[in-house]
Motif scaffolding. Structure first.
Motif, PDB file in Angstrom:
ATOM      1  N   SER A   1       9.006   8.054  -8.413  1.00  0.00           N
ATOM      2  CA  SER A   1       9.562   8.288  -7.070  1.00  0.00           C
ATOM      3  C   SER A   1       8.635   9.216  -6.284  1.00  0.00           C
ATOM      4  N   GLN A   2       8.067  10.198  -6.926  1.00  0.00           N
ATOM      5  CA  GLN A   2       7.109  11.091  -6.256  1.00  0.00           C
ATOM      6  C   GLN A   2       5.867  10.308  -5.811  1.00  0.00           C
ATOM      7  N   VAL A   3       5.400   9.405  -6.657  1.00  0.00           N
ATOM      8  CA  VAL A   3       4.240   8.572  -6.329  1.00  0.00           C
ATOM      9  C   VAL A   3       4.544   7.712  -5.104  1.00  0.00           C
ATOM     10  N   MET A   4       5.677   7.033  -5.112  1.00  0.00           N
ATOM     11  CA  MET A   4       6.024   6.148  -4.002  1.00  0.00           C
ATOM     12  C   MET A   4       6.263   6.923  -2.704  1.00  0.00           C
ATOM     13  N   GLN A   5       6.854   8.113  -2.798  1.00  0.00           N
ATOM     14  CA  GLN A   5       7.036   8.934  -1.602  1.00  0.00           C
ATOM     15  C   GLN A   5       5.688   9.368  -1.039  1.00  0.00           C
ATOM     16  N   LYS A   6       4.735   9.663  -1.910  1.00  0.00           N
ATOM     17  CA  LYS A   6       3.389  10.036  -1.469  1.00  0.00           C
ATOM     18  C   LYS A   6       2.737   8.876  -0.723  1.00  0.00           C
ATOM     19  N   LEU A   7       3.112   7.645  -1.100  1.00  0.00           N
ATOM     20  CA  LEU A   7       2.595   6.446  -0.432  1.00  0.00           C
ATOM     21  C   LEU A   7       3.410   6.085   0.812  1.00  0.00           C
TER      22      LEU A   7
ATOM     23  N   GLU B   1     -12.475  -4.883 -12.484  1.00  0.00           N
ATOM     24  CA  GLU B   1     -13.092  -4.027 -13.489  1.00  0.00           C
ATOM     25  C   GLU B   1     -12.527  -4.436 -14.840  1.00  0.00           C
ATOM     26  N   GLY B   2     -13.319  -5.150 -15.614  1.00  0.00           N
ATOM     27  CA  GLY B   2     -12.825  -5.678 -16.890  1.00  0.00           C
ATOM     28  C   GLY B   2     -11.702  -6.662 -16.630  1.00  0.00           C
ATOM     29  N   ASP B   3     -10.514  -6.361 -17.143  1.00  0.00           N
ATOM     30  CA  ASP B   3      -9.348  -7.232 -16.962  1.00  0.00           C
ATOM     31  C   ASP B   3      -8.463  -6.793 -15.799  1.00  0.00           C
ATOM     32  N   ASP B   4      -8.892  -5.806 -15.037  1.00  0.00           N
ATOM     33  CA  ASP B   4      -8.052  -5.194 -14.007  1.00  0.00           C
ATOM     34  C   ASP B   4      -8.508  -5.565 -12.598  1.00  0.00           C
ATOM     35  N   LEU B   5      -7.531  -5.708 -11.706  1.00  0.00           N
ATOM     36  CA  LEU B   5      -7.804  -5.802 -10.276  1.00  0.00           C
ATOM     37  C   LEU B   5      -7.587  -4.414  -9.701  1.00  0.00           C
ATOM     38  N   VAL B   6      -8.614  -3.874  -9.064  1.00  0.00           N
ATOM     39  CA  VAL B   6      -8.572  -2.508  -8.547  1.00  0.00           C
ATOM     40  C   VAL B   6      -8.663  -2.542  -7.025  1.00  0.00           C
ATOM     41  N   ALA B   7      -7.783  -1.801  -6.373  1.00  0.00           N
ATOM     42  CA  ALA B   7      -7.806  -1.635  -4.918  1.00  0.00           C
ATOM     43  C   ALA B   7      -8.055  -0.158  -4.632  1.00  0.00           C
ATOM     44  N   VAL B   8      -9.068   0.118  -3.824  1.00  0.00           N
ATOM     45  CA  VAL B   8      -9.383   1.505  -3.463  1.00  0.00           C
ATOM     46  C   VAL B   8      -9.213   1.652  -1.954  1.00  0.00           C
TER      47      VAL B   8
ATOM     48  N   GLY C   1      -7.361  11.163   5.155  1.00  0.00           N
ATOM     49  CA  GLY C   1      -8.281  11.324   4.042  1.00  0.00           C
ATOM     50  C   GLY C   1      -7.689  11.167   2.652  1.00  0.00           C
ATOM     51  N   LEU C   2      -6.428  10.731   2.543  1.00  0.00           N
ATOM     52  CA  LEU C   2      -5.806  10.560   1.229  1.00  0.00           C
ATOM     53  C   LEU C   2      -6.442   9.371   0.509  1.00  0.00           C
ATOM     54  N   HIS C   3      -7.057   9.619  -0.646  1.00  0.00           N
ATOM     55  CA  HIS C   3      -7.715   8.590  -1.449  1.00  0.00           C
ATOM     56  C   HIS C   3      -6.717   8.028  -2.453  1.00  0.00           C
TER      57      HIS C   3
ATOM     58  N   MET D   1       1.080  -1.702 -12.868  1.00  0.00           N
ATOM     59  CA  MET D   1       0.359  -1.165 -11.713  1.00  0.00           C
ATOM     60  C   MET D   1       0.272   0.344 -11.887  1.00  0.00           C
ATOM     61  N   THR D   2      -0.944   0.839 -11.882  1.00  0.00           N
ATOM     62  CA  THR D   2      -1.193   2.265 -12.022  1.00  0.00           C
ATOM     63  C   THR D   2      -1.697   2.786 -10.692  1.00  0.00           C
ATOM     64  N   PHE D   3      -1.170   3.920 -10.269  1.00  0.00           N
ATOM     65  CA  PHE D   3      -1.541   4.534  -8.994  1.00  0.00           C
ATOM     66  C   PHE D   3      -2.178   5.892  -9.259  1.00  0.00           C
ATOM     67  N   LYS D   4      -3.302   6.147  -8.613  1.00  0.00           N
ATOM     68  CA  LYS D   4      -3.915   7.476  -8.635  1.00  0.00           C
ATOM     69  C   LYS D   4      -4.053   7.900  -7.183  1.00  0.00           C
ATOM     70  N   ILE D   5      -3.336   8.956  -6.834  1.00  0.00           N
ATOM     71  CA  ILE D   5      -3.282   9.450  -5.453  1.00  0.00           C
ATOM     72  C   ILE D   5      -3.695  10.912  -5.505  1.00  0.00           C
ATOM     73  N   GLY D   6      -4.948  11.180  -5.191  1.00  0.00           N
ATOM     74  CA  GLY D   6      -5.439  12.539  -5.393  1.00  0.00           C
ATOM     75  C   GLY D   6      -5.313  12.873  -6.865  1.00  0.00           C
ATOM     76  N   ASP D   7      -4.619  13.966  -7.192  1.00  0.00           N
ATOM     77  CA  ASP D   7      -4.410  14.361  -8.587  1.00  0.00           C
ATOM     78  C   ASP D   7      -3.150  13.746  -9.200  1.00  0.00           C
TER      79      ASP D   7
END
Length: 140
Positions: free
Chosen positions: A22-28, A92-99, A107-109, A124-130
């Protein structure tokens, strides 16, 4: 096995999530109310190989999005709310990556990785900053 684009078509339902999802989705930008709805429904998607490009269509909660992208090239993607963002898709290998280098316009990466763990499961794995989190969806 490389990422199966067309095998990703179908209706998917999130079945498992990280404790901080929920924290991840709110950040998005997703509201808690919409997140609760998302967890109860399936999301339909259609992925087509167009030769040198891919088409990705999706529907959920009465909203639709339709985007086309070419691997390795920055493109503009429009989300369900109509927000346009720059994104680069790669395999990347077996993964579809969206950046997304500037997801929120400030500036949020964001890095989103899709992994087919079997024919009927996608993680689906999300990396949002840290912040990192994930969901696991089953094909219905």
């Amino acid at each position: 096995m490389p990422f199966d684009f067309e095998g990703s078509s179908g209706t998917w339902k999130v079945m498992k999530t990280s404790d901080n999802y929920s924290q991840v989705m709110q950040k998005l930008g997703m509201s808690p109310g919409n997140l609760e709805k998302l967890m109860q429904i399936g999301v339909w998607s259609e992925v087509k190989d167009l030769g040198d490009k891919y088409s990705f269509k999706s529907k959920m909660m009465g909203l639709e999005m339709d985007n086309t992208f070419k691997l390795g090239e920055e493109c503009e993607q429009t989300d369900f709310a109509g927000t346009k963002r720059k994104v680069t898709f790669t395999v990347e290998g077996d993964d579809l990556v969206a950046v997304y280098p500037n997801f929120d316009g400030q500036g949020l990466h964001v890095r989103q990785t899709r992994t087919r763990t079997d024919q009927n499961t996608m993680r689906m794995t999300f990396k949002i900053g840290d912040l990192e989190g994930w969901n696991e969806a089953q094909k219905m």
